[in-house]
Design an enzyme around this catalytic site. Sequence first.
Site, short mmCIF file in Angstrom:
data_model
loop_
_atom_site.label_atom_id
_atom_site.label_comp_id
_atom_site.label_asym_id
_atom_site.label_seq_id
_atom_site.Cartn_x
_atom_site.Cartn_y
_atom_site.Cartn_z
N ARG A 1 0.88 1.27 -5.11
CA ARG A 1 2.28 1.49 -4.72
C ARG A 1 3.16 0.37 -5.24
O ARG A 1 4.27 0.59 -5.67
CB ARG A 1 2.35 1.60 -3.19
CG ARG A 1 3.67 2.10 -2.69
CD ARG A 1 3.60 2.65 -1.28
NE ARG A 1 2.58 2.03 -0.44
CZ ARG A 1 2.03 2.63 0.60
NH1 ARG A 1 2.37 3.84 0.92
NH2 ARG A 1 1.12 2.00 1.34
N ASP B 1 -4.18 -7.06 -5.25
CA ASP B 1 -2.86 -7.71 -5.37
C ASP B 1 -2.72 -8.94 -4.48
O ASP B 1 -1.63 -9.22 -3.97
CB ASP B 1 -1.74 -6.69 -5.06
CG ASP B 1 -1.90 -6.04 -3.69
OD1 ASP B 1 -2.96 -6.20 -3.07
OD2 ASP B 1 -0.95 -5.37 -3.25
N ASP C 1 -2.59 -7.30 1.68
CA ASP C 1 -1.46 -8.22 1.89
C ASP C 1 -0.71 -7.93 3.20
O ASP C 1 -0.32 -8.86 3.91
CB ASP C 1 -0.51 -8.18 0.69
CG ASP C 1 0.03 -6.79 0.41
OD1 ASP C 1 -0.65 -5.79 0.73
OD2 ASP C 1 1.15 -6.68 -0.14
N ARG D 1 -2.96 2.02 9.81
CA ARG D 1 -1.70 1.31 9.55
C ARG D 1 -0.95 1.37 10.88
O ARG D 1 -0.78 2.43 11.46
CB ARG D 1 -0.92 1.99 8.44
CG ARG D 1 -1.73 2.06 7.12
CD ARG D 1 -0.87 2.43 5.95
NE ARG D 1 -1.65 2.90 4.82
CZ ARG D 1 -2.17 2.12 3.86
NH1 ARG D 1 -1.99 0.83 3.89
NH2 ARG D 1 -2.85 2.65 2.85
N ASP E 1 -6.26 -2.53 -4.28
CA ASP E 1 -5.10 -2.87 -5.12
C ASP E 1 -5.26 -4.18 -5.91
O ASP E 1 -4.54 -4.39 -6.89
CB ASP E 1 -3.83 -2.95 -4.27
CG ASP E 1 -3.35 -1.59 -3.81
OD1 ASP E 1 -3.80 -0.58 -4.38
OD2 ASP E 1 -2.53 -1.54 -2.87
N GLY F 1 -5.44 0.30 3.98
CA GLY F 1 -6.27 1.32 3.33
C GLY F 1 -7.73 0.88 3.33
O GLY F 1 -8.02 -0.29 3.13
N THR G 1 -9.01 -4.76 -0.38
CA THR G 1 -8.03 -3.75 -0.81
C THR G 1 -8.35 -3.34 -2.23
O THR G 1 -8.69 -4.19 -3.06
CB THR G 1 -6.58 -4.28 -0.74
OG1 THR G 1 -5.72 -3.36 -1.43
CG2 THR G 1 -6.40 -5.66 -1.36
N1 LIG Z 1 5.30 -7.81 7.91
C1 LIG Z 1 4.31 -7.50 8.75
N2 LIG Z 1 4.25 -8.05 9.97
C2 LIG Z 1 3.23 -7.75 10.83
N3 LIG Z 1 2.25 -6.90 10.56
C3 LIG Z 1 2.25 -6.30 9.36
C4 LIG Z 1 3.27 -6.56 8.39
N4 LIG Z 1 3.02 -5.81 7.28
C5 LIG Z 1 1.90 -5.11 7.56
N5 LIG Z 1 1.43 -5.40 8.80
C6 LIG Z 1 0.28 -4.80 9.48
O1 LIG Z 1 -0.81 -4.62 8.57
C7 LIG Z 1 -1.13 -3.22 8.48
C8 LIG Z 1 -1.66 -2.92 7.12
O2 LIG Z 1 -0.66 -3.21 6.12
P1 LIG Z 1 -0.50 -2.31 4.81
O3 LIG Z 1 -0.31 -0.91 5.24
O4 LIG Z 1 0.54 -2.94 3.98
O5 LIG Z 1 -1.94 -2.36 4.13
P2 LIG Z 1 -2.69 -3.56 3.41
O6 LIG Z 1 -3.34 -4.42 4.43
O7 LIG Z 1 -1.77 -4.25 2.45
O8 LIG Z 1 -3.84 -2.77 2.66
P3 LIG Z 1 -3.69 -1.78 1.38
O9 LIG Z 1 -2.49 -2.18 0.60
O10 LIG Z 1 -4.97 -1.95 0.66
O11 LIG Z 1 -3.59 -0.40 1.96
C9 LIG Z 1 0.17 -2.53 8.85
O12 LIG Z 1 -0.02 -1.20 9.26
C10 LIG Z 1 0.64 -3.41 10.00
O13 LIG Z 1 -0.10 -3.16 11.16
O1 LIG Z 2 -1.05 7.04 1.49
P1 LIG Z 2 -2.02 6.13 2.15
O2 LIG Z 2 -3.29 6.79 2.47
O3 LIG Z 2 -1.45 5.43 3.32
O4 LIG Z 2 -2.40 5.00 1.12
C1 LIG Z 2 -1.86 4.83 -0.15
C2 LIG Z 2 -1.73 3.40 -0.49
O5 LIG Z 2 -2.89 2.65 -0.17
C3 LIG Z 2 -3.38 2.03 -1.32
O6 LIG Z 2 -4.29 2.89 -1.87
C4 LIG Z 2 -4.17 0.80 -1.07
O7 LIG Z 2 -5.15 1.05 -0.10
C5 LIG Z 2 -2.20 1.89 -2.24
O8 LIG Z 2 -2.49 1.75 -3.60
C6 LIG Z 2 -1.46 3.15 -1.94
O9 LIG Z 2 -0.12 2.99 -2.20
MG LIG Z 3 -1.31 -3.85 0.40
#
Ligand SMILES: Nc1ncnc2c1ncn2[C@@H]1O[C@H](COP(=O)(O)OP(=O)(O)OP(=O)(O)O)[C@@H](O)[C@H]1O
Ligand SMILES: O=P(O)(O)OC[C@H]1O[C@](O)(CO)[C@@H](O)[C@@H]1O
Ligand SMILES: [Mg+2]
Length: 330
Positions: free
Chosen positions: A179, A137, A110, A79, A135, A18, A133
Amino acid sequence: MYTNSNKIKRIALLTSGGDAPGMNAAIRAIVRTGIYNNLEVVGIKNGFSGLLKKDFVEMKSNSVSKIISRGGTILKSARCKEFKLKETREKAFANLREMGIDALIVNGGDGSFRGADLLSKEFGFPVIGIPCTIDNDIYGTDFTIGFDTAINTVIEAVDKIRDTAESHNIIFFVEVMGRDSGFIALYTSIASGAEATLLPEVKTDIKQICSYMEQERRANKTSGIIIVAEGDKEGGATEIARKVKEQLPEYETRVTILGHIQRGGNPSCKDRVLASILGHGAVTALLEGKQGVMVGMAHNRTVYTPLEETYLKHDQIDHNWIEVSKIISL
Ligand SMILES: Nc1ncnc2c1ncn2[C@@H]1O[C@H](COP(=O)(O)OP(=O)(O)OP(=O)(O)O)[C@@H](O)[C@H]1O
Ligand SMILES: O=P(O)(O)OC[C@H]1O[C@](O)(CO)[C@@H](O)[C@@H]1O
Ligand SMILES: [Mg+2]
């Protein structure tokens, strides 16, 4: 396997997951610190997806002019589910090598760090993470980039909702993002004086919420705000409001889902400073030979934490704060 026998000369960066306010400030700091140290800097568009599609752009000092105040990310974010597959990451590594890139900086949450860590471990490729992020977290930093702006956006909205709640004697269920994490909900509950807070980390008891609302009514409170993190196990705000209404049909209730307004907007001063210091810290970490770590800020000092710890340990909310929030909103 990558062997970094030569000095790092060309680095790449991407934003993933995000979007978070402050990502642009981090991009700016990385690009300018890289150029200051005579590095070539390459931007990868659309997170890990762009890495697979070789969606690369050379970054110059003026590529990042006037972006420190802007929300979102000029590199765009995505994503990319396929990144969980080893063969996909092999392709990503091959693309990095083909483009002559010596190291990668991943700005994300994360999930992004899980992907970054695999890339680092599987191919021995130098990767540094920057916590971006809303979040909050992530273990290894007091705050993540974007959290401060997001919580300020939430309390501005909740203060406005409070006006209507009081004027019309309504109980509002306000859903905030998170989430898997209740940081946004907990901080904004305390800051807006919410009457109750529902988080993914704590089991929600509908009966208990109802008896709490009755108690509030006996104390002559005719309106209220209940903040619900979207990831609450009993459901989002709509579901919780429905369950409460079943028990207490005489109450006037409304639901507001704040949604993606929480991710946008100009970053706060705090987020701009954090992003600037961590962006600079990521590049200097690479020049010092660090890899497979996240750069974070703890007690106003730049600190480095192995990527694996940042997502396995997560950051835990302080359960005492939930109690405090209850006591002072009675
Ligand atoms: N277990 C995993 N192994 C490899 N790549 C991963 C894994 N989990 C997530 N990713 C990669 O990281 C991208 C972003 O992960 P995620 O959608 O969980 O968002 P985030 O980085 O945690 O940010 P936010 O929670 O703020 O939206 C995923 O779309 C994927 O490309
Ligand atoms: O629905 P989207 O746009 O993928 O993102 C929602 C998720 O991304 C976050 O906003 C973090 O970027 C989470 O809190 C939420 O669960
Ligand atoms: Mg995350």
